[in-house]
Scaffold this motif. Structure first.
Motif, PDB file in Angstrom:
ATOM      1  N   PRO A 135      41.034  52.378  47.279  1.00  0.00           N
ATOM      2  CA  PRO A 135      40.038  52.223  45.899  1.00  0.00           C
ATOM      3  C   PRO A 135      40.353  50.955  45.211  1.00  0.00           C
ATOM      4  CG  PRO A 135      41.396  54.160  46.221  1.00  0.00           C
ATOM      5  CD  PRO A 135      41.830  53.223  47.205  1.00  0.00           C
ATOM      6  N   ARG A 136      39.247  50.502  44.618  1.00  0.00           N
ATOM      7  CA  ARG A 136      39.192  49.045  43.987  1.00  0.00           C
ATOM      8  C   ARG A 136      38.476  49.232  42.691  1.00  0.00           C
ATOM      9  NH1 ARG A 136      35.328  43.746  46.073  1.00  0.00           N
ATOM     10  NH2 ARG A 136      34.872  43.400  43.597  1.00  0.00           N
ATOM     11  N   VAL A 137      39.224  48.697  41.637  1.00  0.00           N
ATOM     12  CA  VAL A 137      38.715  48.895  40.272  1.00  0.00           C
ATOM     13  C   VAL A 137      38.853  47.428  39.641  1.00  0.00           C
ATOM     14  CG1 VAL A 137      39.507  49.879  37.801  1.00  0.00           C
ATOM     15  CG2 VAL A 137      39.945  51.294  40.080  1.00  0.00           C
ATOM     16  N   ASN A 138      37.701  47.153  39.056  1.00  0.00           N
ATOM     17  CA  ASN A 138      37.555  45.787  38.512  1.00  0.00           C
ATOM     18  C   ASN A 138      38.044  46.372  36.697  1.00  0.00           C
ATOM     19  OD1 ASN A 138      36.418  45.087  40.863  1.00  0.00           O
ATOM     20  ND2 ASN A 138      34.265  45.542  40.112  1.00  0.00           N
ATOM     21  N   LEU A 139      38.955  45.192  36.445  1.00  0.00           N
ATOM     22  CA  LEU A 139      39.282  45.508  34.957  1.00  0.00           C
ATOM     23  C   LEU A 139      39.905  44.196  34.337  1.00  0.00           C
ATOM     24  CD1 LEU A 139      42.789  45.389  34.931  1.00  0.00           C
ATOM     25  CD2 LEU A 139      42.719  47.288  36.765  1.00  0.00           C
ATOM     26  N   SER A 140      40.081  44.431  33.058  1.00  0.00           N
ATOM     27  CA  SER A 140      40.549  43.508  32.100  1.00  0.00           C
ATOM     28  C   SER A 140      41.941  43.824  31.590  1.00  0.00           C
ATOM     29  CB  SER A 140      39.690  42.687  31.201  1.00  0.00           C
ATOM     30  OG  SER A 140      40.322  42.065  30.271  1.00  0.00           O
ATOM     31  N   ALA A 141      43.143  43.684  31.799  1.00  0.00           N
ATOM     32  CA  ALA A 141      44.373  44.084  31.278  1.00  0.00           C
ATOM     33  C   ALA A 141      44.226  43.858  29.838  1.00  0.00           C
ATOM     34  CB  ALA A 141      45.584  44.041  31.945  1.00  0.00           C
TER      35      ALA A 141
END
Length: 443
Positions: free
Chosen positions: A322-328
């Motif tokens: 599973p791949r999640v595009n994010l900005s911490a």
């Protein structure tokens, strides 16, 4: 899941550190040569000191007082800081030299337990002069790493200082344990801060190894998740310039204690060799994987194209995670991690009924012609699942399939698709068995 203690072998150049590393490991993993400074890269391996007593053993380059143009001193100190116990090796044949005192002073400043190992102890000079090493403030252990003299005594001394593995507090069996791992400076600490900074967070400290990791229980939408060793994540956020081997060492300590490894990748940098090395550790240790592509909001079209070009290598290595595009930093996409973790954890423990497994394998085998050897095609006779974490399947066939065989990869990929095992290190064990007369077989 307790992490394995780490033991680093340190000392000035050419005292026999790599020879001792190989002796404790039982194989020739490190480069051994009489020229000082041969060991440039850190070498990490799992060693069994006694039945069911394992350590992560780290071979280091020589510590040299004064100028260090290669930067080895800082790399060695990083390994020392991450270790639970240090083996300080000196040369008994050469005797005590000022450089040994410098090394011991560095070790003392760290405050780690350590043992003084006098190598080349099979020589007369070493036996007669061993007493002078008492000046270093420890009882010398006389050994010969090359011939094995005194190594059993060293193993006993190691085991006496290392903690016994203690059972950890009981946790609900359906509570996912998650480790956030990745290269330095990809945003792990920012992600931890983002997750733990929410009002819905419940934090509890649990003692674990001798390094006192802090494990945090987090609640989202009525579900709880255990994030392991968040203190270690924050501590290493300040570490820069760590070589790839040390980054993997740092990650392994957390991966060992989790069910799901959340691999954080700097999206702007794309997938690097360091990311692939940590992914390899996740796969080797049999954990499910979720990939978080951090700093997604900073991507320009050119860097996004570079990321997509580098992604297939990681996707293949981790079995389509599973791949999640994010900005911490901004919090965008972070909440999407939790459903991905749920899917990965469920897949890791999935059990496939034998009848369904064989039915699906019949269909898979019918869609792609098996390899032919000596005029006879490979034939699958029967299959069953023999372990759950990670999913492990025993296949009986008319002959084995080598690791890396194209048809074995075909079976793994199709099984992963059929049973929803994305991001899970599916294991296949193929055994040869002759079919019984009249027995049904998968065609």
């Amino acid at each position: 899941m307790a992490s394995t203690p780490t033991v680093a072998v340190v000392g000035r150049p050419n005292v026999g550190k790599s020879t001792l590393f190989n002796r404790l490991l039982g194989s020739r993993r490190a480069i051994v040569h009489d020229q000082p400074g041969i060991t440039r890269d850190r070498i990490v391996a799992r060693a069994e000191l006694a039945p069911a007593r394992f350590v992560q053993l780290v071979d280091t380059g020589g510590l040299v007082p004064g100028d260090d143009p290669l930067g080895l001193g800082r790399q060695v100190e990083l390994a020392m800081e991450e270790s639970d116990l240090l083996l300080v090796v000196v040369d008994g044949d050469e005797g005590l030299v000022p450089a040994d005192e410098v090394v011991v002073e560095r070790v003392r400043r760290l405050g780690r337990p350590w043992l003084l190992v006098v190598n080349k102890g099979d020589t007369r000079r070493a036996r007669e002069g061993a007493g002078e090493f008492h000046r270093l403030g420890a009882e010398p252990i006389l050994i010969s790493a090359e011939h094995g003299l005194g190594v059993p005594d060293l193993r006993e001394a190691l085991l006496a200082l290392l903690p016994e593995a203690e059972p950890e507090p009981e946790l609900p069996p359906d509570l996912p344990t998650v480790a956030i791992v990745g290269r330095p400076n990809v945003g792990k600490s920012s992600l931890v801060n983002r997750i733990l900074g929410e009002d819905r967070v419940l934090v509890s400290a649990r003692p674990g190894t001798t390094r006192d990791p802090v494990d945090c229980v987090v609640e989202r939408d009525g579900k709880r998740y255990l994030f392991v060793d968040t203190a270690g994540i924050r501590r290493r956020a300040r570490t820069t310039g760590a070589p790839e081997e040390l980054a993997v060492l740092f990650a392994r300590r957390q991966i060992e204690r989790c069910q799901v490894a959340l691999l954080l990748v700097d999206a702007a940098a794309g997938v690097t060799s360091g990311d692939l090395a940590i992914a390899g550790a996740i796969w080797e240790l049999g954990r499910a994987a979720v990939v978080g592509l951090n700093k997604w909001d900073l991507l320009e079209p050119a860097t996004r194209d570079g990321l997509e070009r580098s992604w297939p290598r990681l996707d293949e290595l981790l079995g389509g995670p599973p791949r999640v595009n994010l900005s911490a930093m901004k919090g965008r996409g972070v909440e999407k991690l939790f459903p991905a973790i749920d899917r990965a954890r469920a897949a890791l423990g999935r059990e496939i009924p034998t009848a369904e497994l064989n039915r699906v394998l019949q269909e898979i085998a019918a869609q792609h012609r098996p390899p032919v050897r000596a005029g006879k095609p490979w034939k699958l006779l029967y299959a069953t699942q023999v372990a759950g974490i990670p999913p492990t399947f025993l296949l009986f066939a008319n002959r084995t399939l080598p690791v890396g065989d194209a048809y074995r990869r075909y079976l793994e990929n199709r099984m992963r698709d059929a049973f929803g095992l994305a991001g899970v290190p599916l294991r296949l064990v193929v055994r040869q068995r002759q079919p019984r007369p009249g027995a049904a077989r998968i065609r």
